[in-house]
Every structure is written in C-alpha cells, then in structure tokens.
Write an enzyme that holds these catalytic residues in place. Sequence first.
Site, PDB file in Angstrom:
ATOM      1  N   ASP A 107       0.848  -1.186   0.000  1.00  0.00           N
ATOM      2  CA  ASP A 107       0.000   0.000   0.000  1.00  0.00           C
ATOM      3  C   ASP A 107       0.891   1.246   0.000  1.00  0.00           C
ATOM      4  O   ASP A 107       1.778   1.358  -0.846  1.00  0.00           O
ATOM      5  CB  ASP A 107      -0.968  -0.072   1.198  1.00  0.00           C
ATOM      6  CG  ASP A 107      -1.950   1.083   1.264  1.00  0.00           C
ATOM      7  OD1 ASP A 107      -2.911   1.077   0.482  1.00  0.00           O
ATOM      8  OD2 ASP A 107      -1.757   1.984   2.094  1.00  0.00           O
ATOM      9  N   HIS A 305      -7.158  -6.198  -1.410  1.00  0.00           N
ATOM     10  CA  HIS A 305      -6.061  -5.250  -1.198  1.00  0.00           C
ATOM     11  C   HIS A 305      -5.034  -5.692  -0.166  1.00  0.00           C
ATOM     12  O   HIS A 305      -3.864  -5.316  -0.259  1.00  0.00           O
ATOM     13  CB  HIS A 305      -6.656  -3.915  -0.758  1.00  0.00           C
ATOM     14  CG  HIS A 305      -5.650  -2.828  -0.574  1.00  0.00           C
ATOM     15  ND1 HIS A 305      -4.955  -2.264  -1.628  1.00  0.00           N
ATOM     16  CD2 HIS A 305      -5.187  -2.202   0.544  1.00  0.00           C
ATOM     17  CE1 HIS A 305      -4.139  -1.323  -1.167  1.00  0.00           C
ATOM     18  NE2 HIS A 305      -4.252  -1.269   0.141  1.00  0.00           N
TER      19      HIS A 305
END
Length: 330
Positions: A107, A305
């Site tokens: 991320d 994610h």
Amino acid sequence: MNERQPSATPRHRTIETSGVRLHLVEQGAGPLVLLVHGFPGSWYTWRHQLPALAAAGYRAVALDVRGYGRSSTPSAIDEYRMRALVQDNVGLVHALGEETAVIVGHDWGSNIAATSALLHPEVFRAVGLMSVPYAPPGGPRPSDVFAGMGGDQEFYVSYFQEPGRAEAEIEPDVRGWLAGFYAALSADTMPGPHEPDPHFVAGGGTLRERFPQGRLPSWLTEADLDFYAGEFERTGMTGAINRYRAMDRDWEDLRRLDGSPVTQPSLFIGGALDASTTWMADAIEAYPVTLPGLVSSHLLDGCGHWLPEERPDEVDSLLLTWLETVKKVM
C-alpha cells in the site's frame, strides 16, 4: 518445522534516527529485509512474513512508519513528506548496523519502498512492491488529479485532505471504522460491482456509509482487529492521514526525478480484485520501462487489497522465491 513457526523469538526495539523514534519488530538473522506497511496498518501487517523470512535465513524487520503505532507522531504535515520517510528507512538500516537492505512495501509502503530505492540505490539493493504499482514521479499535481475523479462524488484521498475532517468520522469509533474499511477492500466482503464504491464519498456523507457492516473478512480475527484498533485509539489517526496530506509536497520535492525508473531487481504482487491494481493497469503495463529490473509480477486471482494478510502463504512463497533470485545483490 512448520513454516509458521518462528526460527527465533520476535524482538521489539526502538531506534532513534532522523530526529524521530521508530519502533520495529525484528526476527531472524541474515541479509536484512525491511518491511514497510501502509494505511491503516502497522508492523503487525507483516506478522505472517516475519517468521517465514526468519526461518528462511533472513533478518526480517517490520517497522511502524512514523505517525503509526509506537513510532513518533510529529504534528506538522511537512514531517510526513516522502523524503522524510525515505530518510527514516536509510537511518534505520544504518542504525541496525547494516549498509544495505532489500525493502518490501505494501500500500503506501509500496510507494515508500519504491522511492527509497529510487533515491538511495546504494542502500536498497532490491525492492518488492505489493498492491500499489510503481508509477514514476511527475505528471499533474496529485490534488488536481483526485479532485477530478468521481464527478459529484469525492474521492477518499481528497476527503482526507482537510485536517480534522476524516478524524472526526473515524475517532469516535476507531474499531468499527477499521472493521468496515478492511472489509470494504477484502475479496470476501467487498461491495459488489453494482453497489456504491467505498472509495468515494457522496455529497455531505462519510466513507463509512459505504462500508460493509457486521462481518469481518476471513483473514481478520477479533484479536487482530483489537490490536489495530488499540494502536489507533492510542495515537489517533492524524499521523497516518498526514501521509495523504503531504502528496502535493512530494510532487514538488521529487519533480527533478520526473519519469525516473527504479532499476534494481524488483517484484510486484497485486490482487486481481484490488482497485489499486485495476485503476493503475497502465502503470503495470509500463513496467518494462519503469521497472527494468523486474524479476517477476503476479496478480493473485480472487484477492483484494490486503495481500500479506489475505494470502500470507502465497505471498510468503512468492517473496522467498524472489529473494532467492536477488541474493547476489544483497
């Protein structure tokens, strides 16, 4: 030995560098692999990778990025510029008694890892990126790009820009907000394609209004959620969100590197259901130019994610296979 058993007990440490205090968790001995988390995470993001790397003969170190966990949380937005976070990583490597390291990020940690490798190739000899593809510095000002997304809806990065606004949504119920945010971007709990997109805010609304409610993703236990919530309840959210508020400053700081590739041996792992990879498909297609040292690139089917936590076994396997190929530069 079971691959989930640590080869050595994890050790918590605090190091002073770059004018801040950085908390880290270290496990194993051997070549240094620095693990950098994203939003809203902590060293705990890498709880599965630490023992796997240690068992394979690496010195695995997962830090709390400044603004998170038990690391320093400066108040000024300027303290969260990318160049400051990069210098934290360089200082940390040297404080650990090492000259070089492999850096791996997820991320925001992916951006931090890539920029660390770009600015300090003499320190970071290889770079692993997860979830967020590498896109070189340059292009339009980020705030202008995000302001133009979503039509009459507001993109979450724009929503984060005003100091105190997102904090007012999150901090009255940190645990509930985090549960919804993690669920919104996880493969088994994310909204369907015809439901409102949780990356956007309706006029006068909040992000949380579009989060799934009442069910945790399969990778997140109640104990895991308690840990994350406890960290942010103690620190507040401002330090973490200030990373988003520094993006235009980064654009100015890194303008001289417009279009620069990361040339070290690299790895990319993304989730096929993750908006970070679908929105940035062009960045992945550009890897032959932007990541000329790319060793391997993987999109995990049916994955969202939170790669290191959603698919720890696959991530461990891909990471260890890649590290074996780059040992000669470590």
